[in-house]
Motif scaffolding. Structure first.
Motif, PDB file in Angstrom:
ATOM      1  N   MET A   1      45.906  29.956  33.434  1.00  0.00           N
ATOM      2  CA  MET A   1      44.885  28.955  33.483  1.00  0.00           C
ATOM      3  C   MET A   1      44.973  28.168  32.462  1.00  0.00           C
ATOM      4  SD  MET A   1      41.472  31.094  32.906  1.00  0.00           S
ATOM      5  CE  MET A   1      40.006  30.528  32.262  1.00  0.00           C
ATOM      6  N   THR A   2      44.921  26.687  32.776  1.00  0.00           N
ATOM      7  CA  THR A   2      44.845  25.820  31.710  1.00  0.00           C
ATOM      8  C   THR A   2      43.465  25.494  31.672  1.00  0.00           C
ATOM      9  OG1 THR A   2      45.411  24.056  33.179  1.00  0.00           O
ATOM     10  CG2 THR A   2      47.075  24.911  32.185  1.00  0.00           C
ATOM     11  N   SER A   3      43.091  24.646  30.633  1.00  0.00           N
ATOM     12  CA  SER A   3      41.512  24.379  30.397  1.00  0.00           C
ATOM     13  C   SER A   3      41.617  22.967  29.675  1.00  0.00           C
ATOM     14  CB  SER A   3      40.981  25.281  29.328  1.00  0.00           C
ATOM     15  OG  SER A   3      41.644  26.681  29.253  1.00  0.00           O
ATOM     16  N   THR A   4      40.456  22.423  30.061  1.00  0.00           N
ATOM     17  CA  THR A   4      40.054  21.130  29.446  1.00  0.00           C
ATOM     18  C   THR A   4      39.885  21.394  28.114  1.00  0.00           C
ATOM     19  OG1 THR A   4      37.815  21.324  30.380  1.00  0.00           O
ATOM     20  CG2 THR A   4      39.290  20.055  31.752  1.00  0.00           C
ATOM     21  N   PRO A   5      39.729  20.452  27.124  1.00  0.00           N
ATOM     22  CA  PRO A   5      39.571  20.507  25.750  1.00  0.00           C
ATOM     23  C   PRO A   5      38.155  21.207  25.627  1.00  0.00           C
ATOM     24  CG  PRO A   5      40.388  18.401  26.183  1.00  0.00           C
ATOM     25  CD  PRO A   5      40.394  18.944  27.440  1.00  0.00           C
ATOM     26  N   SER A   6      37.200  20.706  26.524  1.00  0.00           N
ATOM     27  CA  SER A   6      35.828  21.457  26.249  1.00  0.00           C
ATOM     28  C   SER A   6      35.437  22.792  26.986  1.00  0.00           C
ATOM     29  CB  SER A   6      34.840  20.286  26.818  1.00  0.00           C
ATOM     30  OG  SER A   6      35.170  20.240  27.945  1.00  0.00           O
ATOM     31  N   SER A   7      36.618  23.412  27.490  1.00  0.00           N
ATOM     32  CA  SER A   7      36.363  24.512  28.379  1.00  0.00           C
ATOM     33  C   SER A   7      35.768  25.813  27.280  1.00  0.00           C
ATOM     34  CB  SER A   7      37.744  24.996  29.050  1.00  0.00           C
ATOM     35  OG  SER A   7      38.470  25.716  28.094  1.00  0.00           O
ATOM     36  N   PRO A   8      35.272  26.512  27.948  1.00  0.00           N
ATOM     37  CA  PRO A   8      34.763  27.966  27.169  1.00  0.00           C
ATOM     38  C   PRO A   8      35.891  28.446  26.649  1.00  0.00           C
ATOM     39  CG  PRO A   8      34.219  28.059  29.567  1.00  0.00           C
ATOM     40  CD  PRO A   8      34.702  26.661  29.516  1.00  0.00           C
ATOM     41  N   VAL A   9      37.145  28.602  27.075  1.00  0.00           N
ATOM     42  CA  VAL A   9      38.248  29.402  26.657  1.00  0.00           C
ATOM     43  C   VAL A   9      38.774  28.680  25.375  1.00  0.00           C
ATOM     44  CG1 VAL A   9      40.435  30.268  26.862  1.00  0.00           C
ATOM     45  CG2 VAL A   9      38.851  30.251  28.907  1.00  0.00           C
ATOM     46  N   ASP A  10      38.732  27.264  25.493  1.00  0.00           N
ATOM     47  CA  ASP A  10      39.303  26.319  24.388  1.00  0.00           C
ATOM     48  C   ASP A  10      38.352  26.509  23.094  1.00  0.00           C
ATOM     49  OD1 ASP A  10      41.672  25.770  25.193  1.00  0.00           O
ATOM     50  OD2 ASP A  10      40.841  24.003  26.480  1.00  0.00           O
ATOM     51  N   PHE A  11      37.190  26.668  23.324  1.00  0.00           N
ATOM     52  CA  PHE A  11      36.252  26.883  22.600  1.00  0.00           C
ATOM     53  C   PHE A  11      36.423  27.968  21.449  1.00  0.00           C
ATOM     54  CE2 PHE A  11      32.253  28.116  20.463  1.00  0.00           C
ATOM     55  CZ  PHE A  11      31.262  27.087  20.334  1.00  0.00           C
ATOM     56  N   VAL A  12      36.976  28.988  21.921  1.00  0.00           N
ATOM     57  CA  VAL A  12      37.302  30.142  20.962  1.00  0.00           C
ATOM     58  C   VAL A  12      38.535  30.379  20.639  1.00  0.00           C
ATOM     59  CG1 VAL A  12      35.398  31.577  22.080  1.00  0.00           C
ATOM     60  CG2 VAL A  12      37.887  31.897  22.858  1.00  0.00           C
ATOM     61  N   ARG A  13      39.430  29.482  21.251  1.00  0.00           N
ATOM     62  CA  ARG A  13      41.027  29.830  21.144  1.00  0.00           C
ATOM     63  C   ARG A  13      41.335  29.662  19.670  1.00  0.00           C
ATOM     64  NH1 ARG A  13      44.609  29.249  25.053  1.00  0.00           N
ATOM     65  NH2 ARG A  13      43.423  27.948  26.334  1.00  0.00           N
ATOM     66  N   ALA A  14      41.244  28.440  19.082  1.00  0.00           N
ATOM     67  CA  ALA A  14      41.557  28.097  17.670  1.00  0.00           C
ATOM     68  C   ALA A  14      41.164  29.393  16.771  1.00  0.00           C
ATOM     69  CB  ALA A  14      40.865  26.821  17.435  1.00  0.00           C
ATOM     70  N   ALA A  15      39.814  29.656  16.731  1.00  0.00           N
ATOM     71  CA  ALA A  15      39.502  30.755  15.716  1.00  0.00           C
ATOM     72  C   ALA A  15      40.114  31.981  16.241  1.00  0.00           C
ATOM     73  CB  ALA A  15      37.905  31.151  16.098  1.00  0.00           C
ATOM     74  N   VAL A  16      40.321  32.374  17.513  1.00  0.00           N
ATOM     75  CA  VAL A  16      40.905  33.531  18.071  1.00  0.00           C
ATOM     76  C   VAL A  16      42.527  33.683  17.577  1.00  0.00           C
ATOM     77  CG1 VAL A  16      41.886  35.014  20.084  1.00  0.00           C
ATOM     78  CG2 VAL A  16      39.404  34.027  19.871  1.00  0.00           C
ATOM     79  N   ASP A  17      43.064  32.473  17.662  1.00  0.00           N
ATOM     80  CA  ASP A  17      44.601  32.602  17.380  1.00  0.00           C
ATOM     81  C   ASP A  17      44.783  32.548  15.865  1.00  0.00           C
ATOM     82  OD1 ASP A  17      45.163  31.903  19.843  1.00  0.00           O
ATOM     83  OD2 ASP A  17      45.700  29.856  19.634  1.00  0.00           O
ATOM     84  N   GLY A  66      25.744  35.111  25.364  1.00  0.00           N
ATOM     85  CA  GLY A  66      24.754  35.385  26.468  1.00  0.00           C
ATOM     86  C   GLY A  66      23.679  36.420  26.107  1.00  0.00           C
ATOM     87  N   ALA A  67      24.058  37.268  25.123  1.00  0.00           N
ATOM     88  CA  ALA A  67      23.279  38.426  24.610  1.00  0.00           C
ATOM     89  C   ALA A  67      22.436  37.980  23.547  1.00  0.00           C
ATOM     90  CB  ALA A  67      24.053  39.504  24.260  1.00  0.00           C
ATOM     91  N   GLY A  68      22.561  36.549  22.976  1.00  0.00           N
ATOM     92  CA  GLY A  68      21.870  36.161  21.853  1.00  0.00           C
ATOM     93  C   GLY A  68      22.463  36.164  20.572  1.00  0.00           C
ATOM     94  N   GLY A  69      23.711  36.677  20.706  1.00  0.00           N
ATOM     95  CA  GLY A  69      24.630  36.706  19.660  1.00  0.00           C
ATOM     96  C   GLY A  69      24.834  35.133  18.790  1.00  0.00           C
ATOM     97  N   GLY A  70      24.883  34.919  17.502  1.00  0.00           N
ATOM     98  CA  GLY A  70      25.163  33.700  17.082  1.00  0.00           C
ATOM     99  C   GLY A  70      26.879  33.352  16.965  1.00  0.00           C
ATOM    100  N   ASP A  71      26.940  32.009  16.637  1.00  0.00           N
ATOM    101  CA  ASP A  71      28.424  31.817  16.418  1.00  0.00           C
ATOM    102  C   ASP A  71      29.002  32.058  15.040  1.00  0.00           C
ATOM    103  OD1 ASP A  71      31.123  30.643  16.892  1.00  0.00           O
ATOM    104  OD2 ASP A  71      30.371  28.641  16.290  1.00  0.00           O
ATOM    105  N   ILE A  72      29.110  33.160  14.692  1.00  0.00           N
ATOM    106  CA  ILE A  72      29.037  33.867  13.514  1.00  0.00           C
ATOM    107  C   ILE A  72      30.665  34.108  13.372  1.00  0.00           C
ATOM    108  CG2 ILE A  72      26.796  34.400  12.831  1.00  0.00           C
ATOM    109  CD1 ILE A  72      27.793  37.442  13.411  1.00  0.00           C
ATOM    110  N   PRO A  73      31.273  33.998  12.270  1.00  0.00           N
ATOM    111  CA  PRO A  73      32.782  34.284  12.085  1.00  0.00           C
ATOM    112  C   PRO A  73      33.211  35.594  12.611  1.00  0.00           C
ATOM    113  CG  PRO A  73      32.066  33.558   9.848  1.00  0.00           C
ATOM    114  CD  PRO A  73      30.927  33.747  10.943  1.00  0.00           C
TER     115      PRO A  73
END
Lengths: 356, 356
Positions: A1-17, A66-73
């Motif tokens: 699956m490819t994703s547009t730049p704003s996709s929810p997968v792309d949102f995490v990809r760089a940090a995960v990589d 979705g469970a209320g967790g924040g965008d923490i490292p």
């Protein structure tokens, strides 16, 4: 699956990589200290980890949000740890299925088999490749929980996440065994195919990563139900889409030769539906070709026509639509934090769209 | 290794066995809920776990006691978790080495291969056996850290224990790869043999279990050095003894046919010493027979005579004595709690005695 730049997968990809790269770098140093000959092990492992859609980390991350967790490292290494489990599953799966390629590149055991050949070592190159791949998969499995436990999230949160984390590992391995079993039994039933999909794909790819996210945020008991409703429906839809791509997909996008799943004799729902719906003669013809490693492109076309003509393809598409609707309805739950709801809705589209 | 009723291994055995049984029972229920067809998976796994000397749990337990830990119930599941790692290592090792038996019983992949044959399923029985064994080993590996994390010890203690726990897993898998590599390279050097022994056996069997015990008790930094001195020396001595038993041992006690390690072509220190010490003709003869799967009992006797005659056996025995002396000296450290010192001394004897 490819994703547009704003996709929810792309949102995490760089940090995960970058978490994967950093973790892998430390392990590389550790292995090379044991022996410089371990370099090919690391290279094979890095090649496997470089690919992949980061789908499981994305679901874990959005399950957490979705469970209320924040965008923490700290959530990123915990989510990224699922990629190591997936690497183990793929590496071992390729040994078990004797698949030569993965995402258009040599499978791990083939890489090490080639190293053996190039190096002029004694004994069986294939045996060396398989043995190495078993050990490399084991390393990935061990490193998965090492990365999870070392993510830096509070120990109590990690403990809460272990319940779905542990269940997921048992389920995916059990699902793989059942998959293998259905192949050797020559099972053709729609039910058997759905059960394998449930454990090997739906729970593992989507439901459990969401559960882990919720548990890490301390809200597993409240959210388990709604994430299960969303996750198992979407998980099956995702696998069905993947199966259809394995038969009808463009080789350029799937990274596999056209019709490869038919050559492998993979017992998918499409196969089960075709055998159930086609006229007796057509079903017999389809069954005869299924699993023939030397299928010509013409026969692949013929099999596609049979699957389409009897309505099996349409039945699978309708089923995907039904599961997508279920997943979409599950998202209406007020338990899911708003910032995650639209990401989870986008993930439905990304995971099941016909064209990629 | 057998033990007298009062041995330090027997001291932990009953509690370790019952922890393994209880944990396995819960996993059995979980697997059978996924599918009743998973019963053979559980049976193969239980058969593997029923055997074994509980050596690693014993060293973990006494490492904990030596670091001042008390005889509390939670240490037993943490220690017992090492048996699941060992089960994974053995199951995968038997696939890699293509060994048909383990402790005188069919290896895991042979069990599942036989199930395939009995059931009249399609496809390759050997492939099904190997694939199943890969997955069963994976389950054991995942369950090892699940049991460790679920032991009930304080989360901070478990976190401290992760450093040696994680290092151990990486080391044993790296050691197995190097072992495989030395086999295909046809390595004959004493140094290469010692390095494999260091990672695959010494650290894994003794040093790291002791480290885990010390870390769980919060005293890893102080005790790491003394446990390493004791553990790596005793670990190599233990492996050397095991290798000698693989060539000279009584089949009734080793559970393997006499001289089986010679048939497998295992590159042990005894082999390296023999090839280095024997006269050129004798070394050539020994090398010619090594790894011949059809070795007759007479040729096994001849190879034993060659290893004895050139002084290789004696060199190995002297080396064992040297390592035993080193391990014994390490125990003099005042850092080790008194109640564990005599147990650790008894473990030296139990792990290296000539007759069992």
């Amino acid at each position: 699956m490819t994703s547009t730049p704003s996709s929810p997968v792309d949102f995490v990809r760089a940090a995960v990589d970058s978490e994967i790269a950093e973790f892998t770098e430390r392990r590389r140093a550790q292995l090379l200290e044991i022996g410089p000959e371990l370099k090919p092990v690391m290279e094979a492992l890095e090649a496997m980890l470089a690919g992949g859609k980061r789908l499981r980390p994305a679901f874990c991350y959005w399950g957490w949000r979705g469970a209320g967790g924040g965008d923490i490292p700290e959530i990123y290494p915990a989510a990224a740890s699922l990629e190591f489990l997936q690497a183990c599953a793929l590496i071992h799966d390729d040994v078990i299925d004797n698949s030569d390629t993965r995402r258009g590149l040599p499978a791990t055991h083939k890489r090490l088999e080639e190293l053996h050949g190039r190096s002029g070592w004694s004994g069986s190159a294939a045996g060396f490749g398989q043995g190495s791949a078993i050990l490399i998969g084991d390393l990935c499995l061990a490193w998965s929980d090492e990365m999870y436990q070392g993510s830096g999230l509070p120990l109590e949160a990690l403990r809460a996440g272990r319940e779905p984390f542990d269940a997921m590992r048992t389920e995916v391995m059990a699902g793989q065994y059942l998959d293998m079993l259905e192949q050797v039994r020559g099972s053709e039933s729609v039910e058997a195919s759905l059960r394998v999909m449930h454990y090997k794909a739906a729970k593992y790819t989507i439901e459990r990563p969401l559960h882990i996210g919720a548990a890490l945020a301390g809200r597993y008991p409240e959210l388990a139900g709604v994430y299960s409703a969303y996750g198992t429906a979407l998980g099956v839809a995702f696998q069905l889409r993947d199966d259809l791509l394995g038969v009808f997909g463009d080789p350029e996008e799937t990274g596999k030769p056209a019709g490869d799943d038919l050559r492998e004799g993979k017992r998918t729902l499409l196969v089960a539906e075709t055998l159930e719906r086609a006229a007796a003669d057509d079903a017999a013809e389809f069954r005869r070709h299924l699993g023939d490693p030397d299928l010509t492109p013409e026969t692949v076309d013929r099999m596609r026509a049979l699957a389409t003509g009897c309505g099996a393809l349409e039945a699978c598409e309708r089923r995907i639509d039904g599961y997508v609707a279920q997943a979409t309805r599950a998202l209406e739950s007020p338990l899911i934090a708003d910032e995650a709801r639209s990401a989870l809705a986008d993930l439905i589209v990304a995971a099941t769209a016909r064209k990629h």
